[in-house]
Scaffold this motif. Structure first.
Motif, PDB file in Angstrom:
ATOM      1  N   TYR A   1     116.673   3.015  68.271  1.00 12.95           N
ATOM      2  CA  TYR A   1     118.041   2.499  68.290  1.00 12.95           C
ATOM      3  C   TYR A   1     118.110   0.990  68.099  1.00 12.95           C
ATOM      4  O   TYR A   1     119.110   0.475  67.590  1.00 12.95           O
ATOM      5  CB  TYR A   1     118.758   2.944  69.567  1.00 12.95           C
ATOM      6  CG  TYR A   1     119.421   4.282  69.374  1.00 12.95           C
ATOM      7  CD1 TYR A   1     120.616   4.387  68.670  1.00 12.95           C
ATOM      8  CD2 TYR A   1     118.827   5.450  69.829  1.00 12.95           C
ATOM      9  CE1 TYR A   1     121.215   5.612  68.447  1.00 12.95           C
ATOM     10  CE2 TYR A   1     119.414   6.686  69.613  1.00 12.95           C
ATOM     11  CZ  TYR A   1     120.611   6.761  68.922  1.00 12.95           C
ATOM     12  OH  TYR A   1     121.195   7.982  68.687  1.00 12.95           O
ATOM     13  N   ILE A   2     117.070   0.282  68.486  1.00 14.83           N
ATOM     14  CA  ILE A   2     117.031  -1.158  68.177  1.00 14.83           C
ATOM     15  C   ILE A   2     117.001  -1.355  66.659  1.00 14.83           C
ATOM     16  O   ILE A   2     117.733  -2.191  66.104  1.00 14.83           O
ATOM     17  CB  ILE A   2     115.804  -1.817  68.836  1.00 14.83           C
ATOM     18  CG1 ILE A   2     115.988  -1.866  70.357  1.00 14.83           C
ATOM     19  CG2 ILE A   2     115.585  -3.237  68.284  1.00 14.83           C
ATOM     20  CD1 ILE A   2     114.749  -2.312  71.111  1.00 14.83           C
ATOM     21  N   LEU A   3     116.150  -0.568  65.978  1.00 15.88           N
ATOM     22  CA  LEU A   3     116.075  -0.637  64.511  1.00 15.88           C
ATOM     23  C   LEU A   3     117.365  -0.151  63.864  1.00 15.88           C
ATOM     24  O   LEU A   3     117.830  -0.712  62.868  1.00 15.88           O
ATOM     25  CB  LEU A   3     114.887   0.194  64.029  1.00 15.88           C
ATOM     26  CG  LEU A   3     113.501  -0.267  64.515  1.00 15.88           C
ATOM     27  CD1 LEU A   3     112.424   0.735  64.107  1.00 15.88           C
ATOM     28  CD2 LEU A   3     113.175  -1.644  63.956  1.00 15.88           C
ATOM     29  N   ILE A   4     117.957   0.891  64.440  1.00 15.39           N
ATOM     30  CA  ILE A   4     119.219   1.426  63.906  1.00 15.39           C
ATOM     31  C   ILE A   4     120.330   0.391  64.012  1.00 15.39           C
ATOM     32  O   ILE A   4     121.065   0.137  63.045  1.00 15.39           O
ATOM     33  CB  ILE A   4     119.615   2.720  64.660  1.00 15.39           C
ATOM     34  CG1 ILE A   4     118.702   3.877  64.256  1.00 15.39           C
ATOM     35  CG2 ILE A   4     121.079   3.088  64.379  1.00 15.39           C
ATOM     36  CD1 ILE A   4     118.857   5.120  65.111  1.00 15.39           C
ATOM     37  N   ILE A   5     120.464  -0.210  65.191  1.00 11.90           N
ATOM     38  CA  ILE A   5     121.531  -1.197  65.402  1.00 11.90           C
ATOM     39  C   ILE A   5     121.345  -2.407  64.501  1.00 11.90           C
ATOM     40  O   ILE A   5     122.317  -2.918  63.921  1.00 11.90           O
ATOM     41  CB  ILE A   5     121.578  -1.615  66.887  1.00 11.90           C
ATOM     42  CG1 ILE A   5     122.056  -0.444  67.746  1.00 11.90           C
ATOM     43  CG2 ILE A   5     122.511  -2.817  67.088  1.00 11.90           C
ATOM     44  CD1 ILE A   5     121.925  -0.666  69.232  1.00 11.90           C
ATOM     45  N   SER A   6     120.102  -2.871  64.340  1.00 11.87           N
ATOM     46  CA  SER A   6     119.857  -4.021  63.458  1.00 11.87           C
ATOM     47  C   SER A   6     120.222  -3.691  62.017  1.00 11.87           C
ATOM     48  O   SER A   6     120.723  -4.551  61.279  1.00 11.87           O
ATOM     49  CB  SER A   6     118.394  -4.456  63.548  1.00 11.87           C
ATOM     50  OG  SER A   6     117.536  -3.433  63.067  1.00 11.87           O
TER      51      SER A   6
ATOM     52  N   ILE B   1     122.528  -1.335  61.131  1.00  9.95           N
ATOM     53  CA  ILE B   1     123.988  -1.178  61.080  1.00  9.95           C
ATOM     54  C   ILE B   1     124.679  -2.529  60.993  1.00  9.95           C
ATOM     55  O   ILE B   1     125.669  -2.691  60.246  1.00  9.95           O
ATOM     56  CB  ILE B   1     124.480  -0.390  62.318  1.00  9.95           C
ATOM     57  CG1 ILE B   1     124.033   1.071  62.240  1.00  9.95           C
ATOM     58  CG2 ILE B   1     126.006  -0.461  62.437  1.00  9.95           C
ATOM     59  CD1 ILE B   1     124.361   1.886  63.474  1.00  9.95           C
ATOM     60  N   LEU B   2     124.188  -3.504  61.721  1.00  8.89           N
ATOM     61  CA  LEU B   2     124.818  -4.832  61.722  1.00  8.89           C
ATOM     62  C   LEU B   2     124.721  -5.524  60.367  1.00  8.89           C
ATOM     63  O   LEU B   2     125.476  -6.463  60.087  1.00  8.89           O
ATOM     64  CB  LEU B   2     124.181  -5.719  62.801  1.00  8.89           C
ATOM     65  CG  LEU B   2     124.431  -5.270  64.252  1.00  8.89           C
ATOM     66  CD1 LEU B   2     123.681  -6.156  65.230  1.00  8.89           C
ATOM     67  CD2 LEU B   2     125.937  -5.287  64.567  1.00  8.89           C
ATOM     68  N   LYS B   3     123.809  -5.051  59.522  1.00 11.27           N
ATOM     69  CA  LYS B   3     123.673  -5.630  58.179  1.00 11.27           C
ATOM     70  C   LYS B   3     124.623  -4.999  57.176  1.00 11.27           C
ATOM     71  O   LYS B   3     124.744  -5.482  56.046  1.00 11.27           O
ATOM     72  CB  LYS B   3     122.226  -5.460  57.689  1.00 11.27           C
ATOM     73  CG  LYS B   3     121.201  -6.239  58.499  1.00 11.27           C
ATOM     74  CD  LYS B   3     119.788  -5.939  58.022  1.00 11.27           C
ATOM     75  CE  LYS B   3     118.760  -6.646  58.890  1.00 11.27           C
ATOM     76  NZ  LYS B   3     117.361  -6.312  58.490  1.00 11.27           N
ATOM     77  N   ILE B   4     125.278  -3.892  57.586  1.00  5.62           N
ATOM     78  CA  ILE B   4     126.248  -3.247  56.685  1.00  5.62           C
ATOM     79  C   ILE B   4     127.457  -4.144  56.518  1.00  5.62           C
ATOM     80  O   ILE B   4     128.050  -4.608  57.495  1.00  5.62           O
ATOM     81  CB  ILE B   4     126.666  -1.870  57.242  1.00  5.62           C
ATOM     82  CG1 ILE B   4     125.441  -0.946  57.346  1.00  5.62           C
ATOM     83  CG2 ILE B   4     127.735  -1.231  56.361  1.00  5.62           C
ATOM     84  CD1 ILE B   4     125.730   0.396  57.998  1.00  5.62           C
TER      85      ILE B   4
ATOM     86  N   ALA C   1     134.164  -0.449  57.992  1.00  4.48           N
ATOM     87  CA  ALA C   1     134.299   1.009  58.004  1.00  4.48           C
ATOM     88  C   ALA C   1     132.920   1.672  57.988  1.00  4.48           C
ATOM     89  O   ALA C   1     132.678   2.675  58.665  1.00  4.48           O
ATOM     90  CB  ALA C   1     135.118   1.478  56.812  1.00  4.48           C
ATOM     91  N   GLY C   2     132.005   1.091  57.216  1.00  3.43           N
ATOM     92  CA  GLY C   2     130.648   1.621  57.142  1.00  3.43           C
ATOM     93  C   GLY C   2     129.920   1.483  58.464  1.00  3.43           C
ATOM     94  O   GLY C   2     129.211   2.398  58.887  1.00  3.43           O
ATOM     95  N   ARG C   3     130.103   0.334  59.115  1.00  4.13           N
ATOM     96  CA  ARG C   3     129.473   0.133  60.424  1.00  4.13           C
ATOM     97  C   ARG C   3     130.031   1.103  61.455  1.00  4.13           C
ATOM     98  O   ARG C   3     129.289   1.671  62.257  1.00  4.13           O
ATOM     99  CB  ARG C   3     129.696  -1.318  60.900  1.00  4.13           C
ATOM    100  CG  ARG C   3     128.901  -2.353  60.134  1.00  4.13           C
ATOM    101  CD  ARG C   3     128.865  -3.673  60.878  1.00  4.13           C
ATOM    102  NE  ARG C   3     130.204  -4.233  61.053  1.00  4.13           N
ATOM    103  CZ  ARG C   3     130.799  -5.031  60.185  1.00  4.13           C
ATOM    104  NH1 ARG C   3     130.186  -5.365  59.052  1.00  4.13           N
ATOM    105  NH2 ARG C   3     132.017  -5.498  60.419  1.00  4.13           N
ATOM    106  N   LYS C   4     131.351   1.293  61.418  1.00  2.00           N
ATOM    107  CA  LYS C   4     131.986   2.207  62.366  1.00  2.00           C
ATOM    108  C   LYS C   4     131.481   3.633  62.171  1.00  2.00           C
ATOM    109  O   LYS C   4     131.197   4.347  63.144  1.00  2.00           O
ATOM    110  CB  LYS C   4     133.504   2.158  62.187  1.00  2.00           C
ATOM    111  CG  LYS C   4     134.263   3.022  63.190  1.00  2.00           C
ATOM    112  CD  LYS C   4     135.769   2.891  62.993  1.00  2.00           C
ATOM    113  CE  LYS C   4     136.507   3.773  63.988  1.00  2.00           C
ATOM    114  NZ  LYS C   4     137.988   3.679  63.796  1.00  2.00           N
ATOM    115  N   LYS C   5     131.352   4.063  60.919  1.00  2.00           N
ATOM    116  CA  LYS C   5     130.876   5.411  60.631  1.00  2.00           C
ATOM    117  C   LYS C   5     129.432   5.600  61.096  1.00  2.00           C
ATOM    118  O   LYS C   5     129.072   6.635  61.667  1.00  2.00           O
ATOM    119  CB  LYS C   5     130.980   5.699  59.133  1.00  2.00           C
ATOM    120  CG  LYS C   5     130.561   7.110  58.752  1.00  2.00           C
ATOM    121  CD  LYS C   5     130.731   7.344  57.256  1.00  2.00           C
ATOM    122  CE  LYS C   5     130.287   8.770  56.895  1.00  2.00           C
ATOM    123  NZ  LYS C   5     130.418   9.017  55.432  1.00  2.00           N
ATOM    124  N   ALA C   6     128.606   4.578  60.866  1.00  3.04           N
ATOM    125  CA  ALA C   6     127.198   4.649  61.275  1.00  3.04           C
ATOM    126  C   ALA C   6     127.077   4.721  62.793  1.00  3.04           C
ATOM    127  O   ALA C   6     126.287   5.504  63.331  1.00  3.04           O
ATOM    128  CB  ALA C   6     126.435   3.448  60.732  1.00  3.04           C
TER     129      ALA C   6
END
Length: 310
Positions: free
Chosen positions: A217-222, A224-227, A231-236
């Motif tokens: 989740y650390i890798l996932i969040i990092s 997502i924050l680059k999106i 709307a893309g961040r919210k969906k992720a």
């Protein structure tokens, strides 16, 4: 204790909720209601995922396996607990106790590693989407599920071999099922080594998968924050919210129950903590994935609509 003073214990007697004797009927009704909701909720999830082709993806394959495992997990514990609350007999044979403990450990650890597999699935989907279908193919998904089950079986065999090799001189279990610590307290022998082994194994099967999930989740969040798009961040974030909620509650309860000192809580407090991860946590899975997951809700609506038109 001298050998001649030892008695052969052939059965254990549960001292389930002995401090709440006046409220046993209320507890029975509450626990039975929650249990039926858990069975119904997990059954709905498994049926919806198996019948709706939109949900034939690795994420929902793991979810259906988790729901199946949670259902069997509650079957191992809750029916006997309900019988103890209102029935005349609160005893269990030595073999029955060993079987219950074996299944409980196997399924509990299986659930831990299934949640880890689901975390890995979310990591690949968000951090490496172009190779998702190649990485998370049917063979890999099946291997992850069998790996989770194998870890549970291996640890259960080790734990059962350790606990039931001990001599028992008391048969009153201060609990409502055959958990490791309450059963080991009935032994006449020194259980220091067994306690250390139990703590090491508990730490490994809780901390290791929990650590892997949180690294994911650390890798996932990092990522997502680059999106760029909001709307893309919210969906992720939405695709991970349900799983993360279940993970936090599941590992949180397991850590409180098995990584604390033996003397930190009273018997009643230990039983209440156990109620959390044997009754409430299994119910959390269908509640979270039906109320917070749009795809599951849409599949459920489609099934209801199809049934209404039939």
């Amino acid at each position: 204790m001298k050998r001649e003073n030892l008695t052969v214990v052939s059965e254990f007697i549960f001292q389930a909720f002995s401090s709440f004797h006046e409220h046993r009927l209320i507890l029975f009704v509450v626990f039975l209601t929650l249990y039926l909701l858990t069975l119904a909720g997990n059954a709905v999830i498994v049926i919806i995922i198996s019948t709706d082709r939109h949900l034939h993806t690795p994420m929902y394959f793991f979810l259906s396996m988790l729901s199946t495992s949670e259902t069997v997990y509650t079957l191992v514990i809750v029916p006997r607990m309900l019988a103890c609350l209102i029935g005349p007999s609160q005893s269990i044979s030595l073999a029955g106790c060993a079987t219950q403990m074996f299944l409980f450990i196997t399924l509990a650890i299986n659930n831990c590693f299934l949640l880890t597999a689901m975390g890995y699935d979310r990591y690949v989907a968000i951090c490496n989407p172009l190779r998702y279908t190649a990485i998370m193919n049917k063979k890999v998904c099946s291997q992850l599920v069998w790996g989770a089950c194998s870890c549970g079986l291996l640890v259960a065999i080790i734990q059962i071999s350790s606990v039931f090799r001990l001599p028992f001189c008391d048969r009153e279990v201060a609990h409502y099922f055959c958990d490791i610590r309450p059963v080991m307290k009935l032994s006449c022998a020194d259980t220091t080594v067994h306690d250390i082994i139990n703590f090491i194994i508990s730490s490994m099967v809780i901390v290791v998968p929990m650590g892997l999930v949180f690294i994911s989740y650390i890798l996932i969040i990092s990522t997502i924050l680059k999106i760029a798009s909001a709307a893309g961040r919210k969906k992720a974030f939405a695709t991970c919210a349900s799983h993360l909620t279940v993970v936090i509650v599941h590992y949180g309860c397991a850590s409180i129950a098995y990584l604390k000192s033996k003397s930190e809580n009273t018997r009643d407090e230990d039983q209440l903590i156990s109620v959390t991860y044997t009754i409430f946590t299994p119910l959390l899975n269908p509640v979270v994935y039906t109320l917070r997951n749009k795809e599951v809700k849409d599949a459920l609506y489609r099934a209801i609509a199809k049934k209404s038109l039939a």
